[in-house]
Design an enzyme around this catalytic site. Structure first.
Site, PDB file in Angstrom:
ATOM      1  N   ASP A  99       0.822  -1.207   0.000  1.00 22.12           N
ATOM      2  CA  ASP A  99       0.000   0.000   0.000  1.00 22.12           C
ATOM      3  C   ASP A  99       0.858   1.260   0.000  1.00 22.12           C
ATOM      4  O   ASP A  99       0.619   2.192  -0.751  1.00 22.12           O
ATOM      5  CB  ASP A  99      -0.967   0.012   1.195  1.00 22.12           C
ATOM      6  CG  ASP A  99      -0.296  -0.323   2.532  1.00 22.12           C
ATOM      7  OD1 ASP A  99       0.915  -0.621   2.546  1.00 22.12           O
ATOM      8  OD2 ASP A  99      -0.988  -0.287   3.555  1.00 22.12           O
ATOM      9  N   ASP A 102       7.122   4.012   3.359  1.00 19.82           N
ATOM     10  CA  ASP A 102       7.415   5.226   4.122  1.00 19.82           C
ATOM     11  C   ASP A 102       8.926   5.254   4.360  1.00 19.82           C
ATOM     12  O   ASP A 102       9.688   5.620   3.467  1.00 19.82           O
ATOM     13  CB  ASP A 102       6.589   5.158   5.409  1.00 19.82           C
ATOM     14  CG  ASP A 102       6.680   6.411   6.264  1.00 19.82           C
ATOM     15  OD1 ASP A 102       7.052   7.466   5.748  1.00 19.82           O
ATOM     16  OD2 ASP A 102       6.368   6.327   7.467  1.00 19.82           O
ATOM     17  N   VAL A 152      -1.804   9.540   5.721  1.00 20.22           N
ATOM     18  CA  VAL A 152      -3.004   9.332   4.915  1.00 20.22           C
ATOM     19  C   VAL A 152      -3.746   8.051   5.322  1.00 20.22           C
ATOM     20  O   VAL A 152      -3.154   7.110   5.843  1.00 20.22           O
ATOM     21  CB  VAL A 152      -2.660   9.268   3.408  1.00 20.22           C
ATOM     22  CG1 VAL A 152      -2.229  10.623   2.897  1.00 20.22           C
ATOM     23  CG2 VAL A 152      -1.580   8.220   3.119  1.00 20.22           C
ATOM     24  N   ARG A 164     -10.067   2.064   6.543  1.00 17.53           N
ATOM     25  CA  ARG A 164      -9.586   1.265   5.408  1.00 17.53           C
ATOM     26  C   ARG A 164     -10.590   1.234   4.252  1.00 17.53           C
ATOM     27  O   ARG A 164     -10.213   1.070   3.104  1.00 17.53           O
ATOM     28  CB  ARG A 164      -9.320  -0.180   5.845  1.00 17.53           C
ATOM     29  CG  ARG A 164      -8.149  -0.349   6.794  1.00 17.53           C
ATOM     30  CD  ARG A 164      -7.772  -1.827   6.851  1.00 17.53           C
ATOM     31  NE  ARG A 164      -6.972  -2.176   8.016  1.00 17.53           N
ATOM     32  CZ  ARG A 164      -5.640  -2.075   8.079  1.00 17.53           C
ATOM     33  NH1 ARG A 164      -4.978  -1.614   7.050  1.00 17.53           N
ATOM     34  NH2 ARG A 164      -4.997  -2.431   9.159  1.00 17.53           N
TER      35      ARG A 164
HETATM   36  P1  IMP Z   1       7.833   1.864   6.656  1.00 23.14           P
HETATM   37  O1  IMP Z   1       8.458   0.670   7.307  1.00 23.14           O
HETATM   38  O2  IMP Z   1       8.187   3.129   7.382  1.00 23.14           O
HETATM   39  O3  IMP Z   1       8.082   1.961   5.184  1.00 23.14           O
HETATM   40  O4  IMP Z   1       6.292   1.765   6.949  1.00 23.14           O
HETATM   41  C1  IMP Z   1       5.413   1.182   6.098  1.00 23.14           C
HETATM   42  C2  IMP Z   1       4.126   0.878   6.822  1.00 23.14           C
HETATM   43  O5  IMP Z   1       3.766   1.945   7.732  1.00 23.14           O
HETATM   44  C3  IMP Z   1       3.001   0.776   5.839  1.00 23.14           C
HETATM   45  O6  IMP Z   1       2.847  -0.523   5.345  1.00 23.14           O
HETATM   46  C4  IMP Z   1       1.818   1.257   6.652  1.00 23.14           C
HETATM   47  O7  IMP Z   1       1.266   0.185   7.369  1.00 23.14           O
HETATM   48  C5  IMP Z   1       2.404   2.255   7.627  1.00 23.14           C
HETATM   49  N1  IMP Z   1       2.256   3.644   7.138  1.00 23.14           N
HETATM   50  C6  IMP Z   1       3.255   4.491   6.777  1.00 23.14           C
HETATM   51  N2  IMP Z   1       2.760   5.686   6.399  1.00 23.14           N
HETATM   52  C7  IMP Z   1       1.414   5.584   6.513  1.00 23.14           C
HETATM   53  C8  IMP Z   1       0.331   6.513   6.274  1.00 23.14           C
HETATM   54  O8  IMP Z   1       0.485   7.661   5.842  1.00 23.14           O
HETATM   55  N3  IMP Z   1      -0.914   6.026   6.514  1.00 23.14           N
HETATM   56  C9  IMP Z   1      -1.170   4.765   6.979  1.00 23.14           C
HETATM   57  N4  IMP Z   1      -0.191   3.883   7.209  1.00 23.14           N
HETATM   58  C10 IMP Z   1       1.091   4.282   6.994  1.00 23.14           C
HETATM   59 MG    MG Z   2       1.285  -2.011   5.406  1.00 20.34          MG
END
Ligand code: IMP
Ligand code: MG
Length: 183
Positions: A99, A102, A152, A164
């Site tokens: 999805d 980040d 978001v 969701r």
């Molecule tokens: P990462 O490990 O920082 O890349 O985080 C990824 C995960 O954080 C995603 O799969 C989401 O579950 C959650 N996440 C990061 N940013 C958002 C956001 O803006 N909205 C909702 N979930 C987010």
């Molecule tokens: Mg996720």
């Protein structure tokens, strides 16, 4: 739910049009391959179900579930595998459907895990990319949209398991998650 949304970032129409393009691109690139789409529960599922209907090739689906610790608006990269794939991906062409990326910490854990199973190829398809927040460098092969550093929800993305089922992607009002440790 709508009263918690500050602004609609991507409309249902914009998302659907882009998903269709991604499906066409993937169909072209994976013609003749043994394509397995791996989706990460739970956020990636809404995107996945639309994406597969835009792909014109035979495909397999498989799922993984991981849990990351820490505040719900931030990932710390501490990841635990909760549900593993049902089938072997050895020698197959794997595309991970996410999805949002980040920091990239969650996905880099997942990619290392999948890489060790020796797929023929391993790609990434993400609907959203918050690339300004990236800590771990990685190649994203298919990307729906680049988005700024905002939190978001909708179209699979949640805050505390809520929102969701919104058909669009919206920016959550900061007062909803105020009090939590958000960067
Ligand atoms: P990462 O490990 O920082 O890349 O985080 C990824 C995960 O954080 C995603 O799969 C989401 O579950 C959650 N996440 C990061 N940013 C958002 C956001 O803006 N909205 C909702 N979930 C987010
Ligand atoms: Mg996720």
């Amino acid at each position: 739910m709508l009263e918690d949304i500050q602004e609609i970032l991507l409309t249902e129409k914009q998302i659907q049009a882009r998903v269709k393009e991604l499906g066409e691109e993937i169909s072209r690139d994976y013609t003749g391959k043994d394509l397995v789409l791996v989706s990460v529960l739970r956020g990636g599922v809404v995107f996945l179900t639309d994406l597969i209907r835009a792909i014109t090739l035979p495909i397999s689906l498989d799922f993984m579930a991981i849990s990351s610790y820490g505040p719900s608006t931030e990932s710390l990269g501490v990841v635990r595998l909760i549900k593993d794939l049902e089938e072997s991906i050895n020698g197959r062409d794997v595309l991970v459907v996410e999805d949002i990326i980040d920091t990239g910490l969650t996905l880099s854990y997942l990619m290392r895990n999948l890489e060790s199973r020796k797929p023929a190829s391993l790609g990434i398809c993400t609907l959203l990319d918050k690339s300004v927040r990236r800590i771990v460098d990685m190649t994203v092969h298919y990307k729906g949209f680049d988005i700024p550093d905002v939190f978001v929800v909708g179209y699979g993305l949640d805050y505390g398991q809520k929102y969701r089922n919104l058909p669009f992607i919206g920016i959550l009002k900061p007062e909803i998650y105020l009090g939590e440790n958000v960067s």
